[in-house]
Design a protein around this motif. Structure first.
Motif, PDB file in Angstrom:
ATOM      1  N   LYS A 184       0.830  -1.214   0.000  1.00  0.00           N
ATOM      2  CA  LYS A 184       0.000   0.000   0.000  1.00  0.00           C
ATOM      3  C   LYS A 184       0.864   1.264   0.000  1.00  0.00           C
ATOM      4  CE  LYS A 184      -3.580   2.340   2.689  1.00  0.00           C
ATOM      5  NZ  LYS A 184      -4.438   2.272   3.900  1.00  0.00           N
ATOM      6  N   LYS A 185       1.842   1.316   0.909  1.00  0.00           N
ATOM      7  CA  LYS A 185       2.659   2.521   1.027  1.00  0.00           C
ATOM      8  C   LYS A 185       3.718   2.590  -0.079  1.00  0.00           C
ATOM      9  CE  LYS A 185       2.077   3.175   5.984  1.00  0.00           C
ATOM     10  NZ  LYS A 185       2.747   3.374   7.288  1.00  0.00           N
ATOM     11  N   GLY A 186       4.319   1.457  -0.357  1.00  0.00           N
ATOM     12  CA  GLY A 186       5.359   1.466  -1.381  1.00  0.00           C
ATOM     13  C   GLY A 186       4.817   1.720  -2.762  1.00  0.00           C
ATOM     14  N   SER A 187       3.608   1.218  -3.057  1.00  0.00           N
ATOM     15  CA  SER A 187       3.037   1.398  -4.386  1.00  0.00           C
ATOM     16  C   SER A 187       2.672   2.845  -4.642  1.00  0.00           C
ATOM     17  CB  SER A 187       1.804   0.509  -4.560  1.00  0.00           C
ATOM     18  OG  SER A 187       2.148  -0.852  -4.420  1.00  0.00           O
ATOM     19  N   SER A 188       2.197   3.546  -3.605  1.00  0.00           N
ATOM     20  CA  SER A 188       1.841   4.953  -3.791  1.00  0.00           C
ATOM     21  C   SER A 188       3.064   5.787  -4.148  1.00  0.00           C
ATOM     22  CB  SER A 188       1.176   5.491  -2.524  1.00  0.00           C
ATOM     23  OG  SER A 188       2.086   5.409  -1.428  1.00  0.00           O
ATOM     24  N   TYR A 189       4.204   5.499  -3.488  1.00  0.00           N
ATOM     25  CA  TYR A 189       5.423   6.234  -3.828  1.00  0.00           C
ATOM     26  C   TYR A 189       5.923   5.847  -5.212  1.00  0.00           C
ATOM     27  CZ  TYR A 189      10.261   7.613  -4.035  1.00  0.00           C
ATOM     28  OH  TYR A 189      11.455   8.137  -4.455  1.00  0.00           O
ATOM     29  N   THR A 190       5.833   4.557  -5.527  1.00  0.00           N
ATOM     30  CA  THR A 190       6.308   4.103  -6.839  1.00  0.00           C
ATOM     31  C   THR A 190       5.530   4.772  -7.956  1.00  0.00           C
ATOM     32  OG1 THR A 190       6.885   1.974  -5.868  1.00  0.00           O
ATOM     33  CG2 THR A 190       6.736   2.076  -8.254  1.00  0.00           C
ATOM     34  N   LYS A 191       4.232   4.889  -7.780  1.00  0.00           N
ATOM     35  CA  LYS A 191       3.387   5.502  -8.810  1.00  0.00           C
ATOM     36  C   LYS A 191       3.763   6.962  -9.011  1.00  0.00           C
ATOM     37  CE  LYS A 191      -1.434   6.173 -10.136  1.00  0.00           C
ATOM     38  NZ  LYS A 191      -2.832   5.925  -9.761  1.00  0.00           N
ATOM     39  N   SER A 192       3.935   7.689  -7.902  1.00  0.00           N
ATOM     40  CA  SER A 192       4.304   9.103  -8.038  1.00  0.00           C
ATOM     41  C   SER A 192       5.694   9.254  -8.610  1.00  0.00           C
ATOM     42  CB  SER A 192       4.224   9.780  -6.667  1.00  0.00           C
ATOM     43  OG  SER A 192       5.160   9.188  -5.767  1.00  0.00           O
ATOM     44  N   SER A 193       6.587   8.323  -8.269  1.00  0.00           N
ATOM     45  CA  SER A 193       7.952   8.376  -8.783  1.00  0.00           C
ATOM     46  C   SER A 193       7.974   8.173 -10.285  1.00  0.00           C
ATOM     47  CB  SER A 193       8.812   7.312  -8.099  1.00  0.00           C
ATOM     48  OG  SER A 193      10.098   7.253  -8.654  1.00  0.00           O
ATOM     49  N   TYR A 194       7.164   7.258 -10.791  1.00  0.00           N
ATOM     50  CA  TYR A 194       7.101   7.035 -12.239  1.00  0.00           C
ATOM     51  C   TYR A 194       6.561   8.274 -12.927  1.00  0.00           C
ATOM     52  CZ  TYR A 194       8.270   2.083 -12.353  1.00  0.00           C
ATOM     53  OH  TYR A 194       8.930   0.894 -12.301  1.00  0.00           O
ATOM     54  N   ASN A 195       5.596   8.934 -12.326  1.00  0.00           N
ATOM     55  CA  ASN A 195       4.965  10.081 -12.982  1.00  0.00           C
ATOM     56  C   ASN A 195       5.868  11.291 -13.006  1.00  0.00           C
ATOM     57  OD1 ASN A 195       2.606   8.689 -13.508  1.00  0.00           O
ATOM     58  ND2 ASN A 195       1.660   9.239 -11.552  1.00  0.00           N
ATOM     59  N   THR A 196       6.722  11.445 -11.980  1.00  0.00           N
ATOM     60  CA  THR A 196       7.510  12.667 -11.872  1.00  0.00           C
ATOM     61  C   THR A 196       8.877  12.570 -12.519  1.00  0.00           C
ATOM     62  OG1 THR A 196       8.297  11.931  -9.714  1.00  0.00           O
ATOM     63  CG2 THR A 196       6.364  13.368  -9.758  1.00  0.00           C
ATOM     64  N   THR A 197       9.474  11.407 -12.506  1.00  0.00           N
ATOM     65  CA  THR A 197      10.855  11.308 -12.951  1.00  0.00           C
ATOM     66  C   THR A 197      11.008  10.915 -14.400  1.00  0.00           C
ATOM     67  OG1 THR A 197      10.981   9.025 -12.197  1.00  0.00           O
ATOM     68  CG2 THR A 197      11.625  10.728 -10.635  1.00  0.00           C
ATOM     69  N   LEU A 198      10.191  10.020 -14.884  1.00  0.00           N
ATOM     70  CA  LEU A 198      10.404   9.490 -16.226  1.00  0.00           C
ATOM     71  C   LEU A 198       9.294   9.861 -17.196  1.00  0.00           C
ATOM     72  CD1 LEU A 198      11.769   5.947 -15.380  1.00  0.00           C
ATOM     73  CD2 LEU A 198      13.011   8.075 -15.713  1.00  0.00           C
ATOM     74  N   ASN A 199       8.416  10.768 -16.790  1.00  0.00           N
ATOM     75  CA  ASN A 199       7.403  11.293 -17.703  1.00  0.00           C
ATOM     76  C   ASN A 199       6.580  10.185 -18.345  1.00  0.00           C
ATOM     77  OD1 ASN A 199       8.282  13.966 -17.227  1.00  0.00           O
ATOM     78  ND2 ASN A 199       9.913  13.670 -18.734  1.00  0.00           N
TER      79      ASN A 199
END
Length: 810
Positions: A280-295
């Motif tokens: 739950k917690k790790g997936s939320s960060y992973t999703k935001s990380s994909y959206n912000t860093t690699l467009n």
């Protein structure tokens, strides 16, 4: 990359060892790392995301895949691109330069050399050198003893002994190698080959050229042994440093995207509730990380979580209680760092010993959460044998062009010029779209005045067909009324010069920015494979290529530093494996499969301390210079072909040139000795010829002399024979006379002897008779008997044992 002001988030380094081992301490360290790297700054982005974005863009530029939106914004009018029909695909101009640098450097081969620097290895090397020196100093004596008595006193091969101090130093560097050093080199190379380090090395050079930083990691586990892993610099986190070699960092780690199933395998103690919370917690960060860093260039996987794996360097106190037993012996007991008794008791009963040494803690934290999966002291810490209080990180990082935390690369220098080249390319497309082909001017009135002579007129279609097929045109100078015809040339070509000058200007601009890339990177035409200037000399072109190699030398040096650092870490890992690992025997057999002779050396490998260095093979320019020196020496007969072969096999240019000088000196000495031998041989031949002539003359005189001597000898022999015959005759007469005289003299002497014997015998008989009578008289007196008659009683009668033999001579 500016220095982060979040250092105060880290827990105290002076905390007790027990506190450092606690879960809370590890969680504080993980939170501090997150605050430093993943907290949003005033610019609206975190340090980690900024690195991800920067490195991602640089890699796109190096592939010729950079975003094209900036070019559209540059050419659009208020965002309207409806009137532009262009090919927006970027020109991959930087790909060529990156490939030239990476492939050129990666093809440079090298050898990993191990140097035993522990006291035993140094002593062994010194003893070998001393034995060589003794053999050199006693060479003449040893050769004499071996020749006269057949006893070999040499400690080394006499055929390979150096003849000077310079040759001895060269021999120690080129020929001498301890078995334990060969075993260490074999072990390191085996590990690197097993981990496909050659492929990893190319990725490292690509990162150095593209983003300016590269990293590699070495780990050990009982299942797979020693592993060498490539680390993406975009995922690395580390403490602030200004050193390009990152030797002063106290924490380092990386962010990995791990699936839930892999996480469960790695941490089997996790419960289902913990896995659900992690997801739950790790997936939320992973999703935001994909959206912000690699467009959104990658698809998001909800079963993947980002885990921060990190190493944290701190120190621990080793404390020992020293107690004296009742027997007077000293007993040492291990205590924790909180052991601090009162001074009075301390001095009266026992002592205290302590030291501080660096330790490494390993942690694993789920991003954007307080879930710490792992926090423990590293089990296989790498400690240099020269200083056991120090510890080495598992990560090796280098950024050769880093200043104040900011990293520069070849690609980052050229992105602006690559943008201008792309814009120029788009402008050229615009100009080409607006350019029109050359046309013709057709004068219809001029054609109407032309009569072909067969009753038909010259129509425009036939005129154009004739003009385009043959280039000819028919015209009339006068009209039918006899006036001058202004349209006497009815068809005239039209030159449309619109856009030609602009295109040339754009081409010049394109070449200008291309040259700027060459100037900034140092990759000139001699290096990038472009057509060189036809007026440039060959030597000038080679010099330009050498200068270009110098401009990218820092990338090669950085890669060699990573390899050297990795090899040194592997050397320490090997010692731990051979001393502590349960896979020791399998590891030894794996290495011994390449060389069975080093198996015995491997048993004691962990007892040695090695210095690791890289022996880089020379580049083409260095090989060319060395080959020129070799060819010059060969043409002048200063060295032999065998010497040239040996010199070419030496990879170190400096040692190769030294060997060339030594072999040249040896060749001169051999030539001088040969010349001296030839002179001596010629002198001996001349002397022998003179000696032969003299001997022939002497032999002739000897033959004459021998003939005369033989004649004189024959005369002497005849005279001698005559004299011998006379002497023999006289000798026989004298012997006969002597024999007669001796017989006569013997008869005379024998008569005298017989006469004397008779006298003596008569005298002896009278004496005996008197003695006998005297004894009888004495006996008569003693016994008082009557007178005795002394006449013989039967003794005068022949017989009774009397014979004439009594009177024979004695």
């Amino acid at each position: 990359m500016a220095k982060s002001p979040t250092g105060n988030y880290f827990p105290s380094q002076v905390a007790s060892d027990q506190e450092k081992m606690s879960y809370d301490y590890g969680l504080k360290v993980g939170r501090a790392i997150q605050n430093e790297w993943f907290s949003t700054s005033k610019s609206g982005d975190s340090r980690y995301n900024s690195n991800q974005h920067t490195f991602h863009n640089l890699r796109l530029y190096s592939r010729g895949e950079q975003p094209i939106q900036k070019y559209k914004d540059e050419l659009s009018i208020n965002g309207d691109l409806s009137y532009l029909n262009l090919d927006w695909k970027p020109v991959p101009i930087l790909s060529k330069f990156v490939d030239i640098v990476v492939n050129g450097i990666a093809d440079r081969s090298f050898d990993i050399k191990a140097y035993s620097q522990d006291p035993y290895g140094v002593e062994k090397r010194s003893k070998y050198m001393e034995s060589i020196i003794r053999d050199i100093q006693t060479k003449e004596l040893n050769e004499y003893v071996e020749q006269e008595f057949g006893i070999n006193l040499f400690e080394n091969d006499p055929g390979k002994l150096p003849s000077s101090q310079e040759e001895l130093q060269l021999h120690m560097q080129l020929s001498y190698k301890q078995g334990i050093e060969i075993a260490e080199e074999t072990a390191i190379n085996t590990i690197l080959e097993g981990n496909n380090y050659d492929l990893t090395k190319r990725r490292l050079y690509y990162d150095l050229a593209t983003i300016g930083v590269a990293s590699v990691k070495n780990v050990f586990n009982s299942a797979e042994g020693i592993k060498v892993e490539y680390v993406d610099p975009a995922n690395i986190i580390y403490s602030y440093t200004e050193s390009p070699y990152f030797e002063d960092i106290y924490y380092v780690g990386e962010v990995k995207s791990v699936t839930i199933s892999e996480l469960k395998k790695e941490f089997p103690d996790l419960t289902q509730d913990q896995l659900d919370e992690i997801k739950k917690k790790g997936s939320s960060y992973t999703k935001s990380s994909y959206n912000t860093t690699l467009n959104n260039t990658r698809e998001y996987d909800q079963n993947t979580v980002n885990v921060l794996y990190f190493n944290y360097k701190t120190y621990m106190n080793e404390v020992y209680k020293v107690k004296e037993t009742s027997t007077g012996a000293t007993k040492v007991l291990v205590r924790d760092d909180q052991f601090d008794p009162p001074i009075e008791e301390f001095e009266a009963q026992y002592g205290k010993l302590s030291r501080s040494l660096e330790v490494l803690y390993e942690g694993a934290l789920i991003m954007e959460s307080d879930i710490l999966l792992k926090w423990e002291m590293a089990k296989n810490m790498m400690r240099p044998k020269s200083d056991q209080t120090k510890v080495k990180m598992n990560y090796s990082i280098v950024a050769p062009r880093m200043y104040k935390g900011r990293i520069e690369s070849i690609v980052s220098r050229c992105t602006g010029f690559a943008d201008m080249i792309q814009l120029t390319h788009l402008k050229m497309q615009q100009v080409m779209q607006k350019m029109m082909p050359d046309g013709v001017y057709l004068d219809a009135d001029g054609l109407a005045e032309i009569d072909l002579g067969n009753g038909t007129n010259y129509n425009p279609q036939e005129a154009l067909n004739m003009f385009f097929q043959t280039g000819s045109v028919i015209g009339r100078s006068f009209t039918q009324e006899g006036d001058m015809n202004p349209g006497k040339v009815p068809i005239q070509p039209l030159q449309t010069g619109a856009g030609g000058q602009k295109l040339q200007t754009l081409i010049q601009t394109y070449n200008y920015y291309l040259q700027m890339i060459r100037d900034v990177t140092g990759l000139n035409e001699a290096r990038d494979g472009s057509m060189p200037d036809s007026r440039a000399l060959v030597g000038v072109q080679k010099l330009a290529a050498a200068n270009s190699n110098t401009a990218t030398r820092h990338i090669l040096d950085a890669g060699l530093y990573l390899t050297s650092e990795l090899a040194e870490n592997l050397s320490l890992r090997i010692s731990d494996v051979l001393e502590y690992s349960p896979n020791r025997e399998s590891f030894i057999q794996k290495i011994g499969g390449f060389n069975v002779g080093i198996l015995q050396e491997l048993d004691e490998l962990h007892l040695y301390d090695f210095g690791i260095f890289i022996d880089l093979t020379p580049d083409e320019e260095e090989k060319t210079r060395l080959e020129n020196n070799i060819q010059t020496a060969l043409s002048a007969s200063l060295i032999d072909l065998e010497d040239a072969i040996d010199i070419r096999e030496v990879k170190n240019i400096k040692l190769a040139n030294q060997l060339l000088k030594v072999r040249r000196k040896q060749k001169l000495e051999r030539d001088q000795a040969m010349q001296q031998q030839n002179i001596q041989a010629q002198s001996q031949a001349n002397a022998q010829a003179q000696q032969v002539a003299a001997q022939a003359e002497v032999q002739k005189d000897q033959a004459l002399f021998q003939t005369k001597a033989q004649l004189e000898q024959l005369k002497g022999q005849l005279e001698q024979q005559k004299m011998q015959q006379e002497v023999a005759a006289k000798k026989e007469l004298m012997e006969l006379e002597f024999n007669y005289n001796m017989q006569l003299k013997g008869i005379e002497v024998e008569g005298q002897k017989s006469k004397e014997r008779e006298k003596e015998d008569r005298k002896d008989e009278r004496t005996k008779l008197q003695a006998s009578q005297q004894s009888e008289l004495i006996e008569q007196r003693q016994r008082q008997t009557g007178p005795k008659n002394f006449e013989s009683a039967g003794n005068d009668i022949i017989g009774g044992g009397f014979g004439l033999g009594t009177f024979e001579p004695k």
